[in-house]
Write an enzyme that holds these catalytic residues in place. Structure first.
Site, short mmCIF file in Angstrom:
data_model
loop_
_atom_site.label_atom_id
_atom_site.label_comp_id
_atom_site.label_asym_id
_atom_site.label_seq_id
_atom_site.Cartn_x
_atom_site.Cartn_y
_atom_site.Cartn_z
CG ASP A 6 -2.03 0.99 1.14
OD1 ASP A 6 -1.75 2.20 1.09
OD2 ASP A 6 -3.19 0.56 1.14
CG HIS A 21 -8.84 -3.36 -2.01
ND1 HIS A 21 -9.88 -2.65 -2.57
CD2 HIS A 21 -8.40 -2.63 -0.96
CE1 HIS A 21 -10.07 -1.53 -1.89
NE2 HIS A 21 -9.18 -1.50 -0.89
#
Length: 117
Positions: free
Chosen positions: A30, A98
């Site tokens: 991320d 996700h």
């Protein structure tokens, strides 16, 4: 979907730091990590949320990716959290299904991250 950033990452059109990849899923770091380990696991095919008729084999591939990511990141023994958001009220900002894999520190007993208020 041509305008989906996660589809572009899955197709290697946008660079990312890949942690795991197979035929069905890709896992990458991320860009705004919420924990020392913060990896996103996404299916390569576009689904808006987990409730978007995601095939069982895709869900199984995602579960396997979570296992592989936690091993690779060294958080399989100490513990980790897996979160998926579905829709705006849950905080979903990218509308491509996700899973967030979070770990590398004590995340606390609550469902949300200890630092989030």
């Amino acid at each position: 979907m041509s305008d989906c950033i996660f589809c572009k990452i899955a197709n290697h059109e946008i660079p990312s730091t890949v942690v795991f990849e197979d035929e069905q899923v890709i896992a990458f770091r991320d860009l705004d990590p919420q924990a020392p380990t913060h990896v996103l696991v996404i299916p390569k095919h576009h689904y808006a949320t987990i409730a978007d008729d995601v095939p069982a084999e895709t869900l199984a591939a995602m579960a396997n990716a979570v296992k592989e990511v936690t091993k690779a990141e060294g958080i399989d023994e100490s513990g980790f959290r897996v979160i998926t958001n579905a829709g705006p009220d849950a905080g979903q900002t990218v509308h491509h299904f996700h899973m967030h894999v979070l770990g590398g520190k004590n995340l606390g007993m609550g469902l949300l991250l200890a630092d989030a208020q």
